[in-house]
Enzyme design. Sequence first.
Site, PDB file in Angstrom:
ATOM      1  N   GLU A  44       0.852  -1.191   0.000  1.00  0.00           N
ATOM      2  CA  GLU A  44       0.000   0.000   0.000  1.00  0.00           C
ATOM      3  C   GLU A  44       0.885   1.237   0.000  1.00  0.00           C
ATOM      4  O   GLU A  44       1.636   1.480   0.954  1.00  0.00           O
ATOM      5  CB  GLU A  44      -0.921  -0.008   1.222  1.00  0.00           C
ATOM      6  CG  GLU A  44      -2.017   1.042   1.182  1.00  0.00           C
ATOM      7  CD  GLU A  44      -3.065   0.797   0.098  1.00  0.00           C
ATOM      8  OE1 GLU A  44      -3.842   1.739  -0.166  1.00  0.00           O
ATOM      9  OE2 GLU A  44      -3.117  -0.302  -0.494  1.00  0.00           O
ATOM     10  N   GLU A  70      -0.379   9.716  -5.935  1.00  0.00           N
ATOM     11  CA  GLU A  70       0.726   8.752  -5.863  1.00  0.00           C
ATOM     12  C   GLU A  70       1.061   8.185  -7.238  1.00  0.00           C
ATOM     13  O   GLU A  70       2.233   7.991  -7.569  1.00  0.00           O
ATOM     14  CB  GLU A  70       0.353   7.642  -4.879  1.00  0.00           C
ATOM     15  CG  GLU A  70       0.234   8.145  -3.441  1.00  0.00           C
ATOM     16  CD  GLU A  70      -0.875   7.500  -2.628  1.00  0.00           C
ATOM     17  OE1 GLU A  70      -1.269   8.093  -1.614  1.00  0.00           O
ATOM     18  OE2 GLU A  70      -1.359   6.429  -3.022  1.00  0.00           O
ATOM     19  N   ASP A  83      -7.219   2.878   2.514  1.00  0.00           N
ATOM     20  CA  ASP A  83      -6.919   1.603   3.171  1.00  0.00           C
ATOM     21  C   ASP A  83      -8.125   0.667   3.140  1.00  0.00           C
ATOM     22  O   ASP A  83      -7.988  -0.532   2.896  1.00  0.00           O
ATOM     23  CB  ASP A  83      -6.476   1.852   4.614  1.00  0.00           C
ATOM     24  CG  ASP A  83      -5.267   2.778   4.687  1.00  0.00           C
ATOM     25  OD1 ASP A  83      -4.277   2.505   3.994  1.00  0.00           O
ATOM     26  OD2 ASP A  83      -5.328   3.783   5.421  1.00  0.00           O
TER      27      ASP A  83
END
Length: 498
Positions: free
Chosen positions: A295, A326, A480
């Site tokens: 992750e 990201e 998450d």
Amino acid sequence: MWRKASAVVLLALAAGYFYQGSPELPEQILQYINLPVFWSSSHNLSSQKSGEQVISAAWEALITLPTRQWSKVAVGVNACVDVVVSGVGLLQALAVDPGTGLDHEVLHSKEDLREAFIHYMEHGAAAERFFSDKEVFQMIARAAAEYPGAKLYVGGNAALISQKLATYPDLMVLLCGPVGPKLHEMLDEQIVVPPDSLQEMDEFHLILEYKAGEKWGPTQAPQANRFIFSHDVSNGEMSSLEIFVASLEEFQPELVVLSGLHMMEGQGKELWEERLKEAVSAIADIRKDIPIHLELASMTNKDYMNSIMQEQVLPIVSSIGLNEQELLFLSQASEGPHADLGAWKGVPDVGQVSDILLWILEQQGRTDPLSEADLTRIHFHTLAYHILATVEGYWANEAAAVMAGARVASSQACGLQSVDIGKVELKAPLEFHSSYFEPREKLSLNPAEPVTVWRRGNVTFHLTPVLVCKQPLRTVGLGDAISAEGLIYSELKTQQPF
């Protein structure tokens, strides 16, 4: 002309006469005389308005668990206690005035915090930074904990993923990370924590949230999001990694989920260069038949991101999860596709996202059967839609996995257990392209079958929209939860060992 008008009137009267017996007749007659189909247009408009309801119903019908489910998952290594507070409110309480935004890779003062917070607030983007001054951080942390309405939550990617996985009663979860007394108390009782992971003091992270449209001075947030910062040395050095890997032999997991690499960025180049090599060595010790999901999280140092790629971190994991910031930064750091983009403008272009995902799998993954790389899966999420990109032959149940991730994003952002149609809206593009470059395929979204699938070489892309919460209650941990839910519904094909 008059004859034609009379014919139209007669046809209209006939349509009215027969309508009760044949509701389709008016549309057929109007089409025959080449007039606009007003009823049909109205019907289509009504269908568009209920697109959210159609998508939600389709999710419930189509999301099914895989044939073979995980029974043991090990998660590590960043864990902490999150203090969630109004960003604007806390900064005002610290007597900080609004001004212009400026990004900082590391925060050294309240002024750095103010500038970085404004920079990301005006873009509506998430970010995470290390605060170097321990004493100033502790002062800010005390003010945050005492601020009216501040709340304490389980924090850290690993702990949050563990909490989500633990909602499935048949799944045993191991969490390894710096777990202090407060965090241990808040964790689900189904989560196993190795004794060596327990420590006397908790690590605290401050989460400064802002709402869509919220203003501070000249800055207005285009969408809800959060800015995270901490002075967290345990997580920053990934001090629990070796303990985590050592605990796997006894626990015998079927899946390993790894997070926290981004925390090392704020520790300085000298430390992370050496620690990253040790991390790669530790990860390489994990049995090859156990898939590893990595992750990712917010990073700003291109050298560090390049080291993650060059030190062979991505090729030795099976799967990665990441968001739009990201993804773009990863491409910028290594001069990949669309690296010239400074930032996404509005909803990220599906074709551009697809280009970068394909590039990662081709450069760092096993798109070539002769490659020794393990990376075969990327779960990308942004506010309006999610994409699951997989190399052909390694994963199953991808459509259900990507829909499950989107569904949990829609419900959790609103603080609910299920999707509430009245509280969400569809923001995904209804038409898009498979690539930004030519040749490219024109694709569309069908709410009744809310997964659009396309292939590029031996990589398959599954896209589903997100029903975006209009008034999100909490944005922390959404990524998450998305990755955890996507993994729960994913199935690894046994004929392809890693």
